[in-house]
Motif scaffolding. Sequence first.
Motif, PDB file in Angstrom:
ATOM      1  N   THR A 122       0.822  -1.211   0.000  1.00  0.00           N
ATOM      2  CA  THR A 122       0.000   0.000   0.000  1.00  0.00           C
ATOM      3  C   THR A 122       0.858   1.264   0.000  1.00  0.00           C
ATOM      4  O   THR A 122       0.349   2.347  -0.196  1.00  0.00           O
ATOM      5  CB  THR A 122      -0.933   0.040   1.226  1.00  0.00           C
ATOM      6  N   TRP A 157      -3.959   0.327  11.547  1.00  0.00           N
ATOM      7  CA  TRP A 157      -4.299   1.024  10.305  1.00  0.00           C
ATOM      8  C   TRP A 157      -4.039   2.530  10.465  1.00  0.00           C
ATOM      9  O   TRP A 157      -3.486   3.184   9.568  1.00  0.00           O
ATOM     10  CB  TRP A 157      -5.767   0.731   9.947  1.00  0.00           C
ATOM     11  N   ARG A 186      -8.317   6.150   1.484  1.00  0.00           N
ATOM     12  CA  ARG A 186      -8.059   5.196   2.579  1.00  0.00           C
ATOM     13  C   ARG A 186      -8.488   5.784   3.905  1.00  0.00           C
ATOM     14  O   ARG A 186      -9.045   5.086   4.765  1.00  0.00           O
ATOM     15  CB  ARG A 186      -6.582   4.826   2.620  1.00  0.00           C
TER      16      ARG A 186
END
Lengths: 697, 209, 101
Positions: A640, B160, B180
Amino acid sequence: MTDPIFGRLDLSSLSVWRAFQDPSLSELIGAGAAMAVILGALATLALLTWIRLWGPLWRDWLTSVDHKRIGIMYCALALIMLARGVIEGVLMRTQQAFGLHGGFLTPDHFSELFSTHGTIMIFFVAMPFIAGVINYVMPLQIGARDMAFPVMNQISLGLTATGAALVMISLVLGEFSTGGWANYPPYTGADFQPGPGPDYWIWSIVLAGIGTTLSGINFAVTIYKERAPGMHFLRMPIFCWTVICTSIIMIFALPPLTVAALMLAADRYLDFHFFTNDLGGNMMNYVNLFWLFGHPEVYLLVIPAYGVFSEVISTYSGKRIYGYMSMVYATMSIAVLSFCVWLHHFFTMGQSANINAAFGIASMAIAVPTGVKIYNWLATIFRGRVRMTVPMIYATGFFYLFVIGGLTGVMLANPVISYQVHNTLFLVAHFHNVIIPGVLFGLLAGYHYWFPKAFGFRLHEGWGRAAALLWIVGFSFTFLPLYWLGLQGMPRRSASFGDPSFQPMLWLALFGGMLILAALGSLMLQLWVSIRNRVQLAVPLGDPWNGRSLEWSIPSPPPAYNFALLPQVLDRDDFAEAKASGRAYAEPAVYEDIEMPDNTAIGMIVCVCSTLMGLALVFWIWWLAVLSLGVMVVSLIGRTFRTDLSHVIPAAQIAAEHRAWLARVRAAPAVDRLAETHDRNRGRAMPERPFAAGAAE
Amino acid sequence: MSGSNLHPGLNLGARHGSAHEGAETVVFGFWIFLMSDLVIFGLVFASYLTVANPLGMAGGPGPADAFDLRSIFVQTMILLTSSLTFGFATLALRHEKGRTVIAGWLGVTLLLGLAFLTLELRDFAHMIEVGAVPQRSGFWSAFWGLVPLHGLHVALGCLWIAVMLAQMALLGLVPVVKTRLLRLGLFWHFLDLIWVAIFSIVYLGGLMP
Amino acid sequence: MSDPDHRSEARLYLAGFGLALTLTLVPFGLVHWGLMQGKALAITIAVLAVAQIVVHLRFFLHIDLSRQKREDLQLILFTVLLLGIMAFGTLWIMGNLATRM
C-alpha cells in the motif's frame, strides 16, 4: 509435548509410510493417491522446466491481474479438482457395490473419501468453476475493462488455491477429516478426532471462504460501478443478474461458515466449549450456523448456472430470453428465499413442529420462482431456430433431470417425509440430482459456450456431444437408483451393509459411475483433440455462435483492455441489435489511451504464505504459522506504500490492433447459424433480421 | 450538496477531484465489506445469547462475578470520544485543513484506541483471575469469542491509523491516501457501533438487577 | 445548504456526540443504581441501544434517507434484513430447542 520445530508432524504422518507398515488394500489405495499427487506435481514441475514455461507462466499468468486470465486459472483449478472428486466418487460406488458384509476399504478410509469428495466438489470444483466463469464473462458482458478491484481478485484466487492445495496435501501428510463435508462436532471435536483431519477441513474452508467473500464483494462492486455507458441494470444479460444474486450470497452467507469453522477451531485448539458435549457447549448451534451458510450456498452454486443456461438457450434459439423481467424477479426472490430455509437440513433435530412447518413451507415456496424460470426457458426455445449444439444438449439434460431433482426437493421440504428418508441415500440422490444436472451441466455448457471466446478456437463438437450424453446417461444410472435404495432404507455414508436386496441397484449405480468416468475422459480427450486441431477450429473474429451480448463483439481471445473503446449500449441484447441494424463493427472516430493495472506477485505471496500457515496450524508448527502470517501481513501493508502501480497502453497501439481486427472481420465470409459447427466458421456470424424487429413478438 | 454525493457516508466533496470520484467505487466496496463483517458479529452475538443462561454457564462464574461496570463505562466513554475525534480528522481532510491537523486528530484517536485496549486487557486479566475463562463453560467461550473479536478489530484499526500516519508523512495527501482515510473512518465508526451492541447486550444485559 | 462549512459540520458531530452520550449515560445509570428491573429494563436498554445506533449512523456515518445514491443504500439496508432473518432465526430455533431438552 510436540516437537518445537516439526510440531506433530512425523514419519507416521506420511500415508506412504503407513501403507509400508500395514500393506492392506485400503492403505495401499491411500498411498497410491498420495504417490499420484507427488508424481503429478513432480511431472508438472519437470514438464514446465523442460519446455521452459516458468517465465511465461509467472509473467503472463501467476502475476496477472487480468480478470480473463484469473478466470481461466479458476476454471483450470476446478477441472483438476473435478478429476479427483469424480475418481473418489467412483471409488465409493465401487466400495458399496462390493460392500455386502465388507468391501475393500476400511470404514475410516471410506469416511475420509466422502468427506473429501463433498468438500472438494462444493468448495474446490463448483465454487472455483463459478468464480472462473463469472470472472471471465461478467466484465465482458457489462462492457468493463476489468474487475473493480483487480488485485483483490488475484488474492481471492490465491486463497482459493490455498484451500485446494491443503486438501491435496492431506493425501500425502496426515489424513483428512472423517466428519463429512459439513464436519459436525462433537464428532469432529478434539475428543473424538484429535488428529489433523478436521484441522485440514477447517483451514482449507476458512481460507478459501475468505477468498470467496472477497470475490463476492468484487463482483457486486463491479456490476454496480463499472457498467459501460447505457448499460442500465435492466439491459444487462440475465447472467449478470444471476451474478448479482450470487455475490449477495457470497457476501452474506460465507460469514456463518467462517464463524462456525473458527468456533470449531477454538474448541479444538484452545479448549473452548462452543460445541462440546460438556460444560455448556451446544453442538446444535454448529448445525444451525453451518446450514445458515449451507443452504444459501447451494443457490450460490445453481443461480449462476441458471444464468449460463439463460444465455445459452437464448443464443442457440436465436431469440431474446422470454420474460426478462420475470427472470430477474425470480432470480432475486430465489436469492432472498435461500436465506429463509436453512432449517430444512435438520428437521429431525428436535425443534417444535411449528418451526418445522414454517421452514417447510418456505422451502416449498422456492419451487415457484424456479418453476417460472423453467417455463421461461421453454418459452424461449418455443418457435426458436434451435441448434442442438453441445451446450443445448446439456440444457436438455438439465431440463428433465433437474425437474426430477426439484420435485424430490419439494418432497423433502415436507418434514413428515424428511423424517422418513432422513440420512438415507434418497437424500444423496436428491442433492446430486440438483447439483450435477443444475450446477455442473450449466458450468460445462458455459465452458463449451465461452471457450472459443477465451482461446480463439472452438472445442471439438463430436467429443463434446459424447461427453454431454455420457454425463446425462451416466448421471441417470448412478443416482436415480439411489432414490430407490433410499426408500428401501439404506443409510447414506455406509461403508458396508447387510441387506443383499440393496445389491442390484448398487451395481447399476456402479455402472453409471463408470459412464461418468468415461464422460470425464471424453472431456479430457475433447480438450486434447481441440488443442491439436486448433487451426481448423479457430474463430479469431470473436462471434462463433451469432451471440447476442457484448462479449461477442470483440476479438477472440480479447485484448487485455477488452474494449478498444467502451461500448455505448442502446438496448437489451445490444450486440444482436447492433448486428441487425448494421451498427456493429463500427470504427470509432477517436481512440484514447487506456490505463491498466500492473502485474503483481502479491496474490502468489498470499497463496504461498497462507498455504504454509494452514499447514503449520494443522501440524501445530507454531513458529511457521506466525512467520508466514507475518510475511503475508507485511507484504500486504508494504504494497500500500507504492503508488506507481499502473501502466498506460497508448491510443496508437489500440487503434492499430482494433483496425487490423476490423479489417479481418470485414474481409471474412459471414457464416449462417446452421453452419456454425463447420470448419469454415471463423467467428463472423451472418447478420439477420432480429426476431423482435417486426410486431411479431 | 445533493447530487455531489457519490457514495453513502461523508463524501470528500467535488473540490477533491479525482480522489472524490475514485472514492465512489472503493468506499462502496468497503461498505459491503463492513456489512459482511456485520453479519459475522451478528451471528457471534446470536451464539452468545443462546448460551447466556444457567445451562450455558455450567455451574461456573456468571457475569456478575466477572464484569466491572465502572471499567466498561470508562471504555465506552473513550471509544465514543474517539469516534468524535476521528470525525474531526475526517472533517479536516474534507475541508483541507492540512496534514498536521489531520494527523493531530488521528494521533488523538490512536491514543484513545490504545487506552481502550489497555483497559479492556486489564478487564480480561481480572476475568482470568476469577476463573471466567473460555475453558470453563460455553457461556465464557461465547464471551471470549465475541468481545475480544471486537478488541481485535480495534487493534487492527490502531495499526491502520499508524500505517496511515506513515503514509501521510511519506506520500502526502495523494488521492489514494484520502480514500483510505475515508474508509478507515467508516471502519472506526463501525467499531463504535458494534461496541454499543456489546455494552448493551453483554455488559448491561449481564449485570441487570 | 449547498456545501456546508467546516464549523457547521463540526457542530453536527458535537450534536451527535451529545446525543450518543445521553443515550449511554441513561442505561448505565439505570443499571448502576438499579432504577428499573426485569423486562422493562431490558426493553429500555434495547430501545436506547437502537436509538444510539441510529444516532451513530446519522451523525458519524452520515447515512440518511434523502441524499444517497439510492441503489447503494438499498444494498446496505438489505444486509439488515438478512442479518435479522439469520440472527432471529437462530435465537428462535435454539431457544425452542432449549425449552424442549
